[in-house]
Design a protein around this motif. Sequence first.
Motif, PDB file in Angstrom:
ATOM      1  N   ARG A  95      13.116  -1.170   2.625  1.00 39.75           N
ATOM      2  CA  ARG A  95      12.124  -0.235   3.155  1.00 39.75           C
ATOM      3  C   ARG A  95      11.750   0.816   2.098  1.00 39.75           C
ATOM      4  NH1 ARG A  95      15.474   2.112   7.954  1.00 39.75           N
ATOM      5  NH2 ARG A  95      17.100   1.732   6.384  1.00 39.75           N
ATOM      6  N   VAL A  96      10.711   1.549   2.403  1.00 43.90           N
ATOM      7  CA  VAL A  96      10.323   2.694   1.585  1.00 43.90           C
ATOM      8  C   VAL A  96      10.011   3.838   2.546  1.00 43.90           C
ATOM      9  CG1 VAL A  96       7.862   2.046   1.524  1.00 43.90           C
ATOM     10  CG2 VAL A  96       8.821   3.488  -0.299  1.00 43.90           C
ATOM     11  N   ALA A  97      10.306   5.070   2.141  1.00 45.89           N
ATOM     12  CA  ALA A  97      10.193   6.204   3.056  1.00 45.89           C
ATOM     13  C   ALA A  97       8.762   6.556   3.427  1.00 45.89           C
ATOM     14  CB  ALA A  97      10.891   7.429   2.453  1.00 45.89           C
ATOM     15  N   LEU A  98       7.804   6.225   2.558  1.00 41.34           N
ATOM     16  CA  LEU A  98       6.391   6.481   2.859  1.00 41.34           C
ATOM     17  C   LEU A  98       5.539   5.342   2.305  1.00 41.34           C
ATOM     18  CD1 LEU A  98       5.915  10.263   1.937  1.00 41.34           C
ATOM     19  CD2 LEU A  98       5.774   9.299   4.241  1.00 41.34           C
ATOM     20  N   LEU A  99       4.686   4.783   3.131  1.00 41.73           N
ATOM     21  CA  LEU A  99       3.718   3.796   2.663  1.00 41.73           C
ATOM     22  C   LEU A  99       2.475   4.525   2.152  1.00 41.73           C
ATOM     23  CD1 LEU A  99       4.055   1.106   5.478  1.00 41.73           C
ATOM     24  CD2 LEU A  99       4.717   0.840   3.080  1.00 41.73           C
ATOM     25  N   PRO A 100       1.645   3.850   1.364  1.00 35.28           N
ATOM     26  CA  PRO A 100       0.456   4.495   0.786  1.00 35.28           C
ATOM     27  C   PRO A 100      -0.457   5.168   1.806  1.00 35.28           C
ATOM     28  CG  PRO A 100       0.852   2.412  -0.304  1.00 35.28           C
ATOM     29  CD  PRO A 100       1.830   2.480   0.836  1.00 35.28           C
ATOM     30  N   GLU A 101      -0.559   4.603   3.000  1.00 40.09           N
ATOM     31  CA  GLU A 101      -1.459   5.171   4.016  1.00 40.09           C
ATOM     32  C   GLU A 101      -1.092   6.611   4.377  1.00 40.09           C
ATOM     33  OE1 GLU A 101       0.564   2.980   7.858  1.00 40.09           O
ATOM     34  OE2 GLU A 101      -0.168   1.789   6.182  1.00 40.09           O
ATOM     35  N   LEU A 102       0.206   6.934   4.328  1.00 39.91           N
ATOM     36  CA  LEU A 102       0.635   8.300   4.628  1.00 39.91           C
ATOM     37  C   LEU A 102       0.653   9.175   3.388  1.00 39.91           C
ATOM     38  CD1 LEU A 102       3.416   7.494   7.217  1.00 39.91           C
ATOM     39  CD2 LEU A 102       1.202   8.558   7.643  1.00 39.91           C
ATOM     40  N   VAL A 103       0.844   8.566   2.236  1.00 41.02           N
ATOM     41  CA  VAL A 103       0.716   9.321   0.989  1.00 41.02           C
ATOM     42  C   VAL A 103      -0.698   9.899   0.895  1.00 41.02           C
ATOM     43  CG1 VAL A 103       0.592   9.099  -1.530  1.00 41.02           C
ATOM     44  CG2 VAL A 103       2.491   8.047  -0.280  1.00 41.02           C
ATOM     45  N   LYS A 104      -1.669   9.115   1.320  1.00 42.61           N
ATOM     46  CA  LYS A 104      -3.059   9.567   1.295  1.00 42.61           C
ATOM     47  C   LYS A 104      -3.247  10.819   2.142  1.00 42.61           C
ATOM     48  CE  LYS A 104      -7.764   7.815   1.941  1.00 42.61           C
ATOM     49  NZ  LYS A 104      -8.593   6.622   2.304  1.00 42.61           N
ATOM     50  N   GLU A 105      -2.607  10.853   3.320  1.00 46.44           N
ATOM     51  CA  GLU A 105      -2.730  12.018   4.187  1.00 46.44           C
ATOM     52  C   GLU A 105      -2.049  13.248   3.581  1.00 46.44           C
ATOM     53  OE1 GLU A 105      -2.335  11.678   8.427  1.00 46.44           O
ATOM     54  OE2 GLU A 105      -2.323   9.492   8.326  1.00 46.44           O
ATOM     55  N   LEU A 106      -0.942  13.042   2.873  1.00 45.26           N
ATOM     56  CA  LEU A 106      -0.270  14.160   2.208  1.00 45.26           C
ATOM     57  C   LEU A 106      -1.134  14.727   1.085  1.00 45.26           C
ATOM     58  CD1 LEU A 106       3.393  12.829   2.034  1.00 45.26           C
ATOM     59  CD2 LEU A 106       2.588  14.790   3.358  1.00 45.26           C
ATOM     60  N   VAL A 107      -1.787  13.850   0.376  1.00 47.88           N
ATOM     61  CA  VAL A 107      -2.669  14.297  -0.710  1.00 47.88           C
ATOM     62  C   VAL A 107      -3.822  15.119  -0.138  1.00 47.88           C
ATOM     63  CG1 VAL A 107      -4.259  13.532  -2.519  1.00 47.88           C
ATOM     64  CG2 VAL A 107      -2.037  12.400  -2.257  1.00 47.88           C
ATOM     65  N   VAL A 108      -4.346  14.690   1.003  1.00 45.40           N
ATOM     66  CA  VAL A 108      -5.406  15.448   1.673  1.00 45.40           C
ATOM     67  C   VAL A 108      -4.896  16.834   2.047  1.00 45.40           C
ATOM     68  CG1 VAL A 108      -6.815  15.587   3.770  1.00 45.40           C
ATOM     69  CG2 VAL A 108      -6.629  13.425   2.533  1.00 45.40           C
ATOM     70  N   ALA A 109      -3.590  16.916   2.382  1.00 43.52           N
ATOM     71  CA  ALA A 109      -2.976  18.206   2.738  1.00 43.52           C
ATOM     72  C   ALA A 109      -2.591  19.010   1.499  1.00 43.52           C
ATOM     73  CB  ALA A 109      -1.746  17.968   3.611  1.00 43.52           C
TER      74      ALA A 109
END
Length: 395
Positions: A14-28
Amino acid sequence: MILGLLREPGDETRVALLPELVKELVVAKVEVLTENSAGEKAFASDADYEAAGAKLASREAVFERAEVLLQIQPPNDSDLSLIKKTQIWISVFNPLWETVLVDTFLKKGLTTFSLDSIPRSTRAQAMDVLSSMATVAGYKAVLEAALRLPTFFPMFMTAAGTIRPANVLILGAGVAGLQAIASARRLGAQVQVFDVRSAVKEEVMSLGGKFVEVEGAVEDKAAGGYAVEQTEEFKRKQQEAIDQHAAKANVVICTAQIPGRKAPVLIHKATVDNMKPGSLIIDLAASTGGNCELTKNNESVVHKGVTIIGQSNYPAQMPVDASRMFGKNVFNFLKLIIGEEGTLNLNFDDDIVKGTCITHQGEVLNERVKSIIEKKNGSPAIKETEIKTGTKTKK
């Protein structure tokens, strides 16, 4: 804030964050540093992370630059040599059990958050990694049982005669147990369920399972929905009932655990001796000793024709959806510590932030972990500053 997403060690897929959520963090407005190949085993490429706005870096570079380090598995010795006192480590390290690791965090003065310690509250449900991963484990346990059982799960009526449905016994009706009930029933099995908490009876029955009641169970509202230690009289009655049902079962799925303690032994060697040859025991409590006396963690053992499977990380066998669920929980938690303009904001007035924090500035913040550490050491957990100055804080 600079968040460092680390590649998982060993066989963890597993990985703790997939790219789809990394994108939301970058937006934040959070800068995300992703270790090279961090999501490879979960089928997320470096290109996917870069497209989401992350910056790729070596592990050493992530440790050098990140303010917050994120990984599912706890830090190993190599990680502990790289992490700096000013950094924050977020992962799942089972602090009620891994007290030696907590002691290490204290000695190094690290700020650590363990996602398996998120308070059991309505507000925290969206961050509950234990429930998410238990869902995967319960589902996968039933699928493995169906694949390895030498008989069918559902009833079949054929020209060659009637095939009776498999008899599945589930010990523990937490999230994993409930998911196992639902999955086994979908496959057509008959399901019996044991749990010391009478409050779960309706849930068990609503999923099509038969709840086997044993009188005299002790329940504690302060335990936050978890099972608690039972009286010797209740254990004797429970054991007799389990022995009777296990002897008739084709599959036994063990999920019973008590936070901070060795898993209760519910299936003894004598019980296994009386089970049908070809039957299976799948023990999800293997990492804390197992509910079966013969369980070996991450191994399969055959005893008199009965296969005992000790498996404590089924989520790693479903890395994409397990990572997606885990990552969403992590993202919801991270929102509590991300301030305006993407800055780091550790608000310890928030009960979820404080409850999830294990160590901070040389002190144990989580009350349950603090209690266990104090009992282990025979004295109250003290701050790192007190160790240095030889002073004591007045209680």
